[in-house]
Every structure is written in structure tokens, then in C-alpha cells.
Design a protein around this motif. Sequence first.
Motif, short mmCIF file in Angstrom:
data_model
loop_
_atom_site.label_atom_id
_atom_site.label_comp_id
_atom_site.label_asym_id
_atom_site.label_seq_id
_atom_site.Cartn_x
_atom_site.Cartn_y
_atom_site.Cartn_z
N HIS A 95 67.40 72.00 -8.98
CA HIS A 95 68.49 72.79 -9.57
C HIS A 95 69.50 73.29 -8.53
CE1 HIS A 95 65.97 72.63 -13.10
NE2 HIS A 95 64.99 73.23 -12.45
N LEU A 96 69.84 72.41 -7.59
CA LEU A 96 70.85 72.74 -6.60
C LEU A 96 72.21 72.21 -7.05
CD1 LEU A 96 68.98 71.88 -3.27
CD2 LEU A 96 69.32 74.13 -4.29
N ALA A 97 73.26 72.94 -6.73
CA ALA A 97 74.61 72.47 -7.00
C ALA A 97 74.99 71.41 -5.98
CB ALA A 97 75.59 73.65 -6.93
N PRO A 98 75.94 70.51 -6.30
CA PRO A 98 76.33 69.46 -5.35
C PRO A 98 76.72 69.98 -3.97
CG PRO A 98 77.25 68.99 -7.50
CD PRO A 98 76.61 70.35 -7.60
N ASP A 99 77.35 71.16 -3.92
CA ASP A 99 77.74 71.67 -2.61
C ASP A 99 76.57 72.30 -1.85
OD1 ASP A 99 77.38 73.90 -4.17
OD2 ASP A 99 79.31 74.83 -3.71
N GLN A 100 75.37 72.28 -2.45
CA GLN A 100 74.17 72.74 -1.75
C GLN A 100 73.29 71.59 -1.27
OE1 GLN A 100 72.79 75.19 -5.11
NE2 GLN A 100 73.06 77.02 -3.85
N PHE A 101 73.68 70.36 -1.58
CA PHE A 101 72.87 69.20 -1.18
C PHE A 101 72.73 69.11 0.34
CE2 PHE A 101 73.35 66.13 -5.05
CZ PHE A 101 72.93 67.15 -5.90
N PHE A 102 73.72 69.65 1.06
CA PHE A 102 73.72 69.48 2.51
C PHE A 102 72.49 70.12 3.15
CE2 PHE A 102 75.49 73.70 2.26
CZ PHE A 102 75.10 74.32 3.44
N TRP A 103 71.86 71.12 2.49
CA TRP A 103 70.67 71.73 3.06
C TRP A 103 69.55 70.70 3.21
CZ3 TRP A 103 71.04 75.98 5.56
CH2 TRP A 103 71.95 76.96 5.18
N PHE A 104 69.39 69.87 2.20
CA PHE A 104 68.36 68.83 2.28
C PHE A 104 68.64 67.87 3.43
CE2 PHE A 104 67.36 64.40 1.07
CZ PHE A 104 65.98 64.47 1.09
N PHE A 105 69.87 67.41 3.53
CA PHE A 105 70.21 66.45 4.57
C PHE A 105 70.12 67.08 5.96
CE2 PHE A 105 72.15 64.63 0.77
CZ PHE A 105 71.71 63.31 0.86
N CYS A 106 70.52 68.34 6.07
CA CYS A 106 70.42 69.01 7.38
C CYS A 106 68.97 69.15 7.82
CB CYS A 106 71.09 70.38 7.32
SG CYS A 106 72.90 70.33 7.29
N LEU A 107 68.09 69.53 6.90
CA LEU A 107 66.68 69.66 7.23
C LEU A 107 66.07 68.32 7.62
CD1 LEU A 107 65.49 72.14 4.45
CD2 LEU A 107 65.46 72.56 6.91
N THR A 108 66.36 67.29 6.84
CA THR A 108 65.79 65.98 7.10
C THR A 108 66.28 65.41 8.42
OG1 THR A 108 65.66 65.56 4.72
CG2 THR A 108 65.47 63.65 6.17
N ILE A 109 67.56 65.48 8.64
CA ILE A 109 68.11 64.95 9.89
C ILE A 109 67.70 65.81 11.07
CG2 ILE A 109 70.21 64.28 11.08
CD1 ILE A 109 69.29 62.61 8.59
N GLY A 110 67.52 67.12 10.84
CA GLY A 110 66.97 67.95 11.90
C GLY A 110 65.59 67.48 12.32
N GLY A 111 64.77 67.06 11.34
CA GLY A 111 63.46 66.50 11.66
C GLY A 111 63.57 65.23 12.47
N ILE A 112 64.49 64.35 12.09
CA ILE A 112 64.69 63.10 12.83
C ILE A 112 65.13 63.39 14.26
CG2 ILE A 112 66.14 61.05 13.02
CD1 ILE A 112 66.16 60.88 9.99
N MET A 113 66.06 64.31 14.42
CA MET A 113 66.58 64.61 15.75
C MET A 113 65.52 65.25 16.64
SD MET A 113 70.41 65.91 14.67
CE MET A 113 71.00 66.12 16.34
N ALA A 114 64.71 66.15 16.06
CA ALA A 114 63.65 66.79 16.84
C ALA A 114 62.59 65.77 17.25
CB ALA A 114 63.01 67.91 16.03
N GLY A 115 62.20 64.88 16.32
CA GLY A 115 61.23 63.85 16.65
C GLY A 115 61.75 62.89 17.70
N SER A 116 63.01 62.52 17.61
CA SER A 116 63.62 61.61 18.58
C SER A 116 63.70 62.26 19.95
CB SER A 116 65.02 61.21 18.11
OG SER A 116 64.97 60.58 16.85
N PHE A 117 64.07 63.54 19.98
CA PHE A 117 64.14 64.26 21.25
C PHE A 117 62.77 64.28 21.94
CE2 PHE A 117 63.63 68.23 23.64
CZ PHE A 117 64.66 68.10 24.57
N LEU A 118 61.73 64.61 21.16
CA LEU A 118 60.39 64.65 21.73
C LEU A 118 59.94 63.26 22.17
CD1 LEU A 118 57.89 66.28 22.43
CD2 LEU A 118 57.08 65.97 20.08
#
Length: 401
Positions: A250-273
Motif C-alpha cells: 500500500h505504498l504510493a508511487p512516489d514512495q517506491f524509491f524506499w524499496f529500491f534504496c534499501l535493495t541497492i544499499g544491500g548490493i553496494m554494502a555487499g560489493s564493498f565488503l
Amino acid sequence: MNPDAHTLWRAPRWALALLLACLGMLGPFSIDTYLPAFSGIARSIGATPTEMQQTLSAYLFGFAVMNLFHGALSDSFGRRPVVLWGVAVFTIASAGCALAQHIGTLVFWRAVQGMSAGAGIVVSRAVIRDMFPPADAQRVMSQVTIYFGVAPAVAPMVGGFLFVHADWHSIFWFLTAVGVLLWLANWRLLPETLHATQRQPFNVPHLLRGYWQLGANPRFLLLALASGIPFNGMFLYVLSAPVFLGDLLHLAPDQFFWFFCLTIGGIMAGSFLSGRLAGRIAPKRQIRHGFVVMTLVSLANVALNLLFPAAAWWAMLPVAIFAFGWALMVPVVTLMVLDLVPDRRGMASSLQACVGSVANGFVAGAIAPLVMHSAPALAIASLLMMGIGLVAWIWVKRHVG
């Protein structure tokens, strides 16, 4: 490795990683940018949701088919020409999408986009191994993944902004502009990294024999499955984002970025490590760590979704942690694939990308539509896809060596 590598790129290593990451980001960027406009495009051109899903499947299958050729062509004609031609065709296809007025036309140009976008990510992997020894190559591959990870986080925000303030056509005009800038940057900066002595003759029977030998190599196939299939445990949620985020959370379209930020944050943290661990621990141990993270979070995700209704405050976190585990292990597996055939790294990168892309296309066209309307079904499907990769890795480690 190119014996003249030290003379080909004198700028900092991170600058080459950034250039190669920009090439690799064409694929996810051209997927995620138009996702917020899915329903708007359907209304504009009179398409059904199923027909709109085919614009994604056409892109992914086009990506998979041409991935068989990008790397092999770069083994014969050089890395630079394949990159420049690929970006040029992508730019033309993006303009074709912007001008489309019918679903059939849009599906066609999306397929062409997919066929051309793969040149960047396939050839960039070969460039890294051309330029660096194993430990350094893992560090650069991790840097590329970090930079590459920014694109899917930014893309839906850019696409949503353009769709709201202009229209859906502007999204594809934006991708056209990205293609022009990227072509100019690579024409100006990208060196030819394939040494003249390492070029392979462009001979179709010879090429087919190479594919056959590599495809018949059980170690290659299992490593390709170990890297490509678990990605879909995360990618499934990206493909299902309009329904998962909008209808289930039940997120509005302008709230979708939270999902992408969290997911890509995970990718970036894993890649850094992953980059920090390069040369410090054994590659197999690092891969094991990545699979442990993905297994534990996948099991927890299934349990939570079976016990509780999906809620935005927790349902996005397991996907981000899963992304961390995947990014921790995938640079190591990719380098293992490339080093199986040092004289045909482009071909190895092509075939590895093709295996992953076929899986992506199948998930987009068949799996996602079946499970996207149920949070427990999404979690179970994600666990099963991770499980395929885990079994492949255990098998290659125990039975192939």
C-alpha cells in the motif's frame, strides 16, 4: 591479462570502474526507469497488463539471445568496437520506444533495446580481467557493482518524476540522451584492452565449437547457475514492484524509491565488503558466506510472510539483506567463470550472462505474473531460486572441484 595493461589506463582505477559501471547500468536502468509508468503506458496505448508484461519479457529475452554473441565478437574484433556499436543501437532503440504508438511497436523496440544493452555488461567483465590480475580484478569488479548499484535506485525515481511532470514518452527520450552521452564517453575514454596476440579468428565453426566445449563443461554450467539464478530471488521483487509495493504494501508511487534504496544499499554494502575481502580470505569461503546470508534471510522471509500480513516497515528488509549476500559472492563466482577459459573470456562472459538472462526472462514472463499478487508466494519463489544456486554451488564444490 593484457601484458600492456599498465600503459592503457593511467587514470585512477576507480575511474575505469565508474566507466565500466555506466556501461553495465544500461540494462537495469532501462528496466527500472519505466516501471513507475507501467499503468500509464498501458492506458495511453490501449494495452492490457499482460501485454505490458511482454515489453519486459521481450527486453529480457533479447538481452539473453544477444549475450551469446557480444563477448565472442569482442574476442575477435576487440572490446571497444562491440561496446560502441552496442551503445549506438541502444540509443536508436530508445528513440524508437519514445515514438511508439502501439503495443506491438513498443515490444519490438524493447527487444532491440535488450539485444543491445547487454554489450556493456558482458564486455565490461572481460575488460576488467584483461586489465587486472585476480585479486585486483575482484576489487574492481566489486567497485563496478557498487557504482552499478546506484542505477536501479535512481532509475525509478527519475522515471516517476518524468512520468508525473511530463509523460511516459519522456522516459525513453531520457534513455536516448543517456545513450548519446555514454557513447561519447566511451568513444573518448575506453581503450582497446584485448591484446593483438589474444584475438581469436572470427570463424563460425570455431565459434560454435567454443560454445559447445564451454557449454558442455559442468563446472561452467554450475558456476553460471550459482551466480545467475539467486539473482532472481531479488529480481523477482523488482519485477513485481508495481504490485508488491502498491497493492500488497500500500505504498504510493512516489514512495517506491524506499524499496529500491534499501535493495541497492544491500548490493553496494555487499560489493564493498567483497572488495575488502579480496586476497584476504579464500574465494570459496567468501562464496559460502554469501550463500549463508541468502539462505538464512530467505527462510526468515518465508516464515514472516506466512505468519504475518506483509507490512512496509519490515517486508522490504529481507530483500535488501538478500541483495547483500548476493553481492558478497557474485564477483568471486564471475571471476571463476572468466578464468575457466583465459583465451576466450568474452565468450565465457557471454554465455554466463545468457544463462542469467534466460532465467531473468523466464521469471519475468512466467513466474512473476503467477506469484506477484501474494507476499507468501513471492517469498517462497525467492527461496526456491536461491536454492537452485545453492545446490549448484555445493555440487561444483564437491563433485567438480
